[in-house]
Design a protein around this motif. Structure first.
Motif, PDB file in Angstrom:
ATOM      1  N   HIS A 163     -24.360  30.496  71.388  1.00  0.00           N
ATOM      2  CA  HIS A 163     -23.850  29.801  70.195  1.00  0.00           C
ATOM      3  C   HIS A 163     -22.429  29.298  70.438  1.00  0.00           C
ATOM      4  O   HIS A 163     -22.093  28.175  70.062  1.00  0.00           O
ATOM      5  CB  HIS A 163     -23.840  30.742  68.976  1.00  0.00           C
ATOM      6  N   SER A 164     -21.624  30.134  71.067  1.00  0.00           N
ATOM      7  CA  SER A 164     -20.241  29.760  71.347  1.00  0.00           C
ATOM      8  C   SER A 164     -20.190  28.529  72.257  1.00  0.00           C
ATOM      9  O   SER A 164     -19.461  27.566  71.986  1.00  0.00           O
ATOM     10  CB  SER A 164     -19.526  30.946  71.994  1.00  0.00           C
ATOM     11  N   ALA A 165     -20.971  28.543  73.335  1.00  0.00           N
ATOM     12  CA  ALA A 165     -21.002  27.397  74.256  1.00  0.00           C
ATOM     13  C   ALA A 165     -21.575  26.165  73.563  1.00  0.00           C
ATOM     14  O   ALA A 165     -21.088  25.041  73.766  1.00  0.00           O
ATOM     15  CB  ALA A 165     -21.825  27.749  75.482  1.00  0.00           C
ATOM     16  N   PHE A 166     -22.585  26.352  72.726  1.00  0.00           N
ATOM     17  CA  PHE A 166     -23.199  25.251  71.969  1.00  0.00           C
ATOM     18  C   PHE A 166     -22.153  24.577  71.081  1.00  0.00           C
ATOM     19  O   PHE A 166     -22.033  23.346  71.055  1.00  0.00           O
ATOM     20  CB  PHE A 166     -24.360  25.808  71.132  1.00  0.00           C
ATOM     21  N   MET A 167     -21.360  25.360  70.340  1.00  0.00           N
ATOM     22  CA  MET A 167     -20.369  24.786  69.428  1.00  0.00           C
ATOM     23  C   MET A 167     -19.253  24.074  70.199  1.00  0.00           C
ATOM     24  O   MET A 167     -18.792  23.011  69.786  1.00  0.00           O
ATOM     25  CB  MET A 167     -19.777  25.869  68.520  1.00  0.00           C
ATOM     26  N   ARG A 168     -18.841  24.629  71.341  1.00  0.00           N
ATOM     27  CA  ARG A 168     -17.814  23.958  72.149  1.00  0.00           C
ATOM     28  C   ARG A 168     -18.333  22.618  72.652  1.00  0.00           C
ATOM     29  O   ARG A 168     -17.625  21.610  72.611  1.00  0.00           O
ATOM     30  CB  ARG A 168     -17.387  24.845  73.311  1.00  0.00           C
ATOM     31  N   ASP A 169     -19.573  22.589  73.142  1.00  0.00           N
ATOM     32  CA  ASP A 169     -20.144  21.324  73.612  1.00  0.00           C
ATOM     33  C   ASP A 169     -20.328  20.341  72.464  1.00  0.00           C
ATOM     34  O   ASP A 169     -20.113  19.136  72.629  1.00  0.00           O
ATOM     35  CB  ASP A 169     -21.495  21.566  74.296  1.00  0.00           C
TER      36      ASP A 169
END
Length: 193
Positions: free
Chosen positions: A143-149
């Motif tokens: 989720h963290s990587a998804f939101m950053r992308d």
């Protein structure tokens, strides 16, 4: 002898008058001159303080003007990059991006919902907003990587609301985005010629 005595008396009288005049000057005129000098020095200090305050205020105003100018440039740049297509095209681009990023980060999207387009801000603006609500299920790190992308995707949106919760399926991310577009001329309703 009377002549040198008279001359001495005359010198004594003139010396006394000179001494009295000197004392009068020292007693009456020197304090006034000293007071004037003190007033001039105080006025000079006050003028320097006022000038320094004005210089500081001018610098603050210059910094504010620079921030306003940069803000206007940023806003103009942002408006220039906003999509100009229809609300449907904006929704389609958002949908493609959301699904591609969810797949990339191993998340499962649920219930992607799009709101109706609405005008933003003051009268005369041509910005239109579309709310997008979705739920993503998966592992927290994903989720963290998804939101950053998603933030770095260049899409014209802002996160209005977000909640991360635990669920039996894993971490559950509830997000509401507001996507923006430049509406331009009002779109024609169906049935209009």
């Amino acid at each position: 002898m009377s002549s040198p005595l008279r001359a001495s008396r005359l010198r004594l009288a003139l010396g006394s008058l000179g001494l009295l005049a000197g004392l009068g000057v020292a007693f009456f005129l020197l304090p006034d001159a000293s007071q004037q000098l003190a007033q001039q020095q105080r006025a000079k200090r006050e003028a320097e303080l006022s000038r320094n305050q004005q210089v500081q205020r001018l610098q603050e105003l210059q910094q504010l003007a620079d921030r306003i100018r940069r803000g206007r440039e940023t806003l103009a740049d942002l408006e220039g990059r906003l999509p100009k297509g229809s609300a449907g095209e904006l929704q389609w681009n958002l949908s493609k991006t959301l699904h591609a990023m969810a797949k990339k980060h191993g998340l499962r999207l649920q219930s992607v919902k799009y709101g109706l387009p609405s005008r933003e801000g003051a009268k005369g603006t041509d910005l239109e907003a579309v709310e997008v609500e979705f739920v993503a299920l998966g592992v927290y790190a994903n989720h963290s990587a998804f939101m950053r992308d998603l933030e770095g995707s260049g899409l014209p949106f802002a996160v209005r609301d977000g909640r991360l919760e635990e669920s039996p399926e894993g971490a559950r991310l509830n997000i509401v985005l507001r996507a923006f577009r430049k509406a331009g001329a009002p779109e024609r309703e169906e049935g209009e010629a």
